[in-house]
Write an enzyme that holds these catalytic residues in place. Sequence first.
Site, PDB file in Angstrom:
ATOM      1  N   GLU A 110      69.210  22.784 102.702  1.00  0.00           N
ATOM      2  CA  GLU A 110      69.467  23.753 103.667  1.00  0.00           C
ATOM      3  C   GLU A 110      70.702  24.607 103.005  1.00  0.00           C
ATOM      4  O   GLU A 110      71.432  24.175 102.054  1.00  0.00           O
ATOM      5  CB  GLU A 110      70.108  22.845 104.877  1.00  0.00           C
ATOM      6  CG  GLU A 110      69.100  22.041 105.589  1.00  0.00           C
ATOM      7  CD  GLU A 110      69.898  21.038 106.734  1.00  0.00           C
ATOM      8  OE1 GLU A 110      70.756  21.292 107.221  1.00  0.00           O
ATOM      9  OE2 GLU A 110      69.048  19.858 106.755  1.00  0.00           O
ATOM     10  N   LYS A 112      74.223  26.193 102.998  1.00  0.00           N
ATOM     11  CA  LYS A 112      75.626  25.698 103.524  1.00  0.00           C
ATOM     12  C   LYS A 112      76.082  26.851 103.904  1.00  0.00           C
ATOM     13  O   LYS A 112      76.651  27.712 103.470  1.00  0.00           O
ATOM     14  CB  LYS A 112      76.320  25.104 102.377  1.00  0.00           C
ATOM     15  CG  LYS A 112      77.538  24.613 102.909  1.00  0.00           C
ATOM     16  CD  LYS A 112      78.200  23.701 101.689  1.00  0.00           C
ATOM     17  CE  LYS A 112      79.495  22.830 102.226  1.00  0.00           C
ATOM     18  NZ  LYS A 112      80.556  23.817 102.720  1.00  0.00           N
ATOM     19  N   ASP A 114      78.613  29.382 105.798  1.00  0.00           N
ATOM     20  CA  ASP A 114      80.073  29.258 105.646  1.00  0.00           C
ATOM     21  C   ASP A 114      80.896  30.072 106.962  1.00  0.00           C
ATOM     22  O   ASP A 114      80.791  31.127 106.961  1.00  0.00           O
ATOM     23  CB  ASP A 114      80.512  30.370 104.421  1.00  0.00           C
ATOM     24  CG  ASP A 114      81.812  30.091 103.884  1.00  0.00           C
ATOM     25  OD1 ASP A 114      82.533  29.002 104.260  1.00  0.00           O
ATOM     26  OD2 ASP A 114      82.362  30.800 102.718  1.00  0.00           O
ATOM     27  N   TYR A 221      72.212  22.318 112.634  1.00  0.00           N
ATOM     28  CA  TYR A 221      71.567  21.557 111.727  1.00  0.00           C
ATOM     29  C   TYR A 221      71.358  20.191 111.747  1.00  0.00           C
ATOM     30  O   TYR A 221      71.034  19.519 110.779  1.00  0.00           O
ATOM     31  CB  TYR A 221      72.258  21.995 110.207  1.00  0.00           C
ATOM     32  CG  TYR A 221      73.708  21.912 110.306  1.00  0.00           C
ATOM     33  CD1 TYR A 221      74.636  22.975 110.010  1.00  0.00           C
ATOM     34  CD2 TYR A 221      74.460  20.544 110.354  1.00  0.00           C
ATOM     35  CE1 TYR A 221      75.999  22.975 110.195  1.00  0.00           C
ATOM     36  CE2 TYR A 221      75.830  20.597 110.355  1.00  0.00           C
ATOM     37  CZ  TYR A 221      76.526  21.679 110.370  1.00  0.00           C
ATOM     38  OH  TYR A 221      77.887  21.803 110.432  1.00  0.00           O
ATOM     39  N   LYS A 308      78.359  23.238  95.690  1.00  0.00           N
ATOM     40  CA  LYS A 308      78.840  24.330  95.888  1.00  0.00           C
ATOM     41  C   LYS A 308      78.762  25.342  94.752  1.00  0.00           C
ATOM     42  O   LYS A 308      78.779  25.263  93.819  1.00  0.00           O
ATOM     43  CB  LYS A 308      80.391  24.145  95.871  1.00  0.00           C
ATOM     44  CG  LYS A 308      80.912  23.149  96.863  1.00  0.00           C
ATOM     45  CD  LYS A 308      81.779  24.004  97.964  1.00  0.00           C
ATOM     46  CE  LYS A 308      82.279  23.393  99.029  1.00  0.00           C
ATOM     47  NZ  LYS A 308      83.260  23.631  99.484  1.00  0.00           N
ATOM     48  N   CYS A 402     108.742  55.344  84.379  1.00  0.00           N
ATOM     49  CA  CYS A 402     108.100  55.553  85.584  1.00  0.00           C
ATOM     50  C   CYS A 402     106.821  56.368  85.216  1.00  0.00           C
ATOM     51  O   CYS A 402     107.129  57.541  84.755  1.00  0.00           O
ATOM     52  CB  CYS A 402     108.600  56.011  86.788  1.00  0.00           C
ATOM     53  SG  CYS A 402     107.847  56.389  88.177  1.00  0.00           S
ATOM     54  N   CYS A 405     107.712  59.792  87.574  1.00  0.00           N
ATOM     55  CA  CYS A 405     108.770  60.582  87.219  1.00  0.00           C
ATOM     56  C   CYS A 405     109.576  60.303  85.896  1.00  0.00           C
ATOM     57  O   CYS A 405     110.256  61.005  85.861  1.00  0.00           O
ATOM     58  CB  CYS A 405     109.757  60.471  88.538  1.00  0.00           C
ATOM     59  SG  CYS A 405     110.474  58.778  88.544  1.00  0.00           S
ATOM     60  N   CYS A 420     110.827  51.459  89.823  1.00  0.00           N
ATOM     61  CA  CYS A 420     111.488  52.874  89.595  1.00  0.00           C
ATOM     62  C   CYS A 420     112.329  52.947  90.756  1.00  0.00           C
ATOM     63  O   CYS A 420     112.228  52.819  91.909  1.00  0.00           O
ATOM     64  CB  CYS A 420     110.392  53.951  89.674  1.00  0.00           C
ATOM     65  SG  CYS A 420     110.948  55.620  89.838  1.00  0.00           S
ATOM     66  N   CYS A 426     111.056  60.636  93.098  1.00  0.00           N
ATOM     67  CA  CYS A 426     109.712  60.005  92.638  1.00  0.00           C
ATOM     68  C   CYS A 426     108.858  60.388  93.655  1.00  0.00           C
ATOM     69  O   CYS A 426     108.640  59.625  94.651  1.00  0.00           O
ATOM     70  CB  CYS A 426     109.892  58.695  92.243  1.00  0.00           C
ATOM     71  SG  CYS A 426     108.371  57.712  91.604  1.00  0.00           S
TER      72      CYS A 426
HETATM   73  P1  AMP Z   1      83.288  21.205 103.589  1.00  0.00           P
HETATM   74  O1  AMP Z   1      83.981  21.815 104.553  1.00  0.00           O
HETATM   75  O2  AMP Z   1      83.289  21.974 102.282  1.00  0.00           O
HETATM   76  O3  AMP Z   1      83.825  19.834 103.492  1.00  0.00           O
HETATM   77  O4  AMP Z   1      81.467  21.101 103.917  1.00  0.00           O
HETATM   78  C1  AMP Z   1      81.427  20.307 105.032  1.00  0.00           C
HETATM   79  C2  AMP Z   1      80.902  21.222 105.920  1.00  0.00           C
HETATM   80  O5  AMP Z   1      79.836  22.118 105.687  1.00  0.00           O
HETATM   81  C3  AMP Z   1      80.586  20.791 107.328  1.00  0.00           C
HETATM   82  O6  AMP Z   1      81.496  20.281 108.185  1.00  0.00           O
HETATM   83  C4  AMP Z   1      79.905  21.800 107.753  1.00  0.00           C
HETATM   84  O7  AMP Z   1      80.605  22.685 108.879  1.00  0.00           O
HETATM   85  C5  AMP Z   1      79.504  22.732 106.991  1.00  0.00           C
HETATM   86  N1  AMP Z   1      78.062  22.980 106.621  1.00  0.00           N
HETATM   87  C6  AMP Z   1      77.531  24.416 106.651  1.00  0.00           C
HETATM   88  N2  AMP Z   1      76.175  24.249 106.436  1.00  0.00           N
HETATM   89  C7  AMP Z   1      75.683  22.921 106.891  1.00  0.00           C
HETATM   90  C8  AMP Z   1      74.278  22.069 106.583  1.00  0.00           C
HETATM   91  N3  AMP Z   1      73.389  23.007 106.770  1.00  0.00           N
HETATM   92  N4  AMP Z   1      74.532  20.893 107.074  1.00  0.00           N
HETATM   93  C9  AMP Z   1      75.585  20.339 107.059  1.00  0.00           C
HETATM   94  N5  AMP Z   1      76.752  20.822 106.998  1.00  0.00           N
HETATM   95  C10 AMP Z   1      76.822  22.185 106.709  1.00  0.00           C
HETATM   96 ZN    ZN Z   2     109.250  57.132  89.624  1.00  0.00          ZN
END
Ligand code: AMP
Ligand code: ZN
Length: 663
Positions: A110, A112, A114, A221, A308, A402, A405, A420, A426
Amino acid sequence: MSVKEQIKSLRSELHKHNYNYYVLDDSSISDYDFDLKLKELKELENLHPELYDSNSPTVRVGGDITKNFATTTHNSPMYSLDNSYSIEDLFDWEKRIKKIVEANIEYTCELKYDGASISLSYVDGKFVKAITRGDGIQGDDVTANIKTIQTVPLILQENYIKEFDIRGEIVMPIEGFKKLNLERVSAGEEPFKNPRNTASGSLKLQDSREVSKRPLECLLYSIVESSGIVKSQHESLEIAKKWGFNVSPHSVLAKSIEEVFDFVSYWESNRYSLPFEIDGIVIKVNSVDQQNELGFTSKFPRWAIAYKFKPEQSATILKSITYQVGRTGSITPVANFEPIDLAGTVVKRASLHNSDFIRKMDIRLNDHVYVEKGGDIIPKIVKVDISKRDHLSTKTNFILNCPECNSVLKKIEGEANHYCINTSDCMPQVSGRIQHFISRKAMDIDGLGAETVNLLVENNLITNYSDLYKLKVENILGLERMAQKSSEKLINGVEYSKQISFDRVLYGLGIRHVGVTVAKQLAHHYNNIDALMCASYEDLESVDEIGGKIAESVISFFSIQENIMIINDLKFYGLNFENSEKKIIKTNKLASQLFVVSGVFTKFSRDELKLEIEKNGGKVKSSISSKTSYIIAGDNMGPSKRLKAETLNVTIISESDFIELIK
Ligand code: AMP
Ligand code: ZN
């Protein structure tokens, strides 16, 4: 049909349309008709408050205010994920789990996401609660805010189990993030730094109506349930989708770890084509039986791992180093390199911060350098490839003069930057101070922008911000792009700025380290500029949130004769140099009494306490003397103050004694 049935039918119809639109991405009704039906429902609900339903489609618009988010324990802990950074790490992981599980292992792969993790609870097919991850054991109850997110189903579609939690991530798609920032900038607000922080910050807004305006999305998820109907992760994603949850279409079932690698490498290079940010891939053992066999460590499941992505890096060649002069005279070296594509945008510059940074990295012209763009979107040089240098390469010498100036630069003790110090002649400093003065958070002068300021300075029409108030239409008419109308607009804008409150004028003066908040604090404490100008170092330092650095900077600003002259001019033109809300004197109970306030209080902040003293006719001093009438002592009163009070025989009273005193 009874009203009750009518409402019920409208609600279920709207839930269905919502699901079709946000989950299936297939709209079955026009926006217009949807809005009409929603309005109809809203009207019926208003007429029949007894039929209120906390999960009605009408709650999406928000309106609930949460002052304090209740700390709530998760039904089962939200674990974090073990991390891996390379194919080797993934191989190692596979080896580890194969020692425990004998049968063949399949994996779900899956994205990840952010964003901010969230746990949603459902009972009888209805959404009941949303809790942030917090420390994994307890999080904050953000139910009211989560309800406003369209992709969170309030009522499920079919075949749900009686009670379960489902976990996912709240993300802010990139397009929405950009749009939100454009709106913020044009409203004079700071843009947000990145989508992730904005998403998690949005969940903690007190006003859910504000949350409803943020372009947030919820991606689910993981179903957490105990009835045993979910047999595999892959299947659970399918079930979640059927029930009405928003599940990413990009997950796949991999038959072997090699197929996992394919998925990882595909997304490592295609991540920027997604509408939202991802920071890696999550790999999970697919079979729930195998997951149970593997179990958890104290921190994370053994059956899942995050891969990661490395922050994107790219090599390029340093073409030149230029130097920028800031409003305060600080010099910032900037690396200019051959443009490269990085994390979806073209990058050709990166800050080199200061001379120490250049010396430490030993960065030289024509060097092969590696540029990286981390989570905060700001590119930085992370490495110099010294092996690619030829014998002609020479060390970079930081400029001595500078660039604007030509005056000799100074390095101030304890500061990283060169400066400066030719503040008065300036150009970037002169112009920068005026630009700061007119900026949105300061005087917010309509019709005047950075370019026009430069134009006015270049044409010797202004040399400092007080000169703005001398300008007349005929002075500026005829300058580049300045026709009658725009000239008038500028003059009116300047005139109008005389209304701006004292704290913003103070901020506009551009005293180093005096930002918006500090300016407010000082304005509030001193009430007018004359009191502030007379304040001693010790006095300034005793104000809440004001430290030595700020105190020094304030003193130094007012010790410059030219600054005093400019302030006098501004006073003459009628700018606000005192708080307009005069302190309302409530009583005279404390007349001619001198107070010193020390420590931390429970009912008042220190400033509120001081204000309260003044409102009752008393005076507040920062240090104890034989003239002091009372010391109001809170928690943590300093021992030296206490000793001094005792020696001088000054009465020490508590916060509640004080309240009695003014009752
Ligand atoms: P970390 O914050 O780096 O420890 O990563 C864990 C976090 O990844 C989890 O707490 C989730 O919030 C997030 N996460 C994002 N996508 C997924 C996914 N597909 N499955 C599980 N966790 C996920
Ligand atoms: Zn200056």
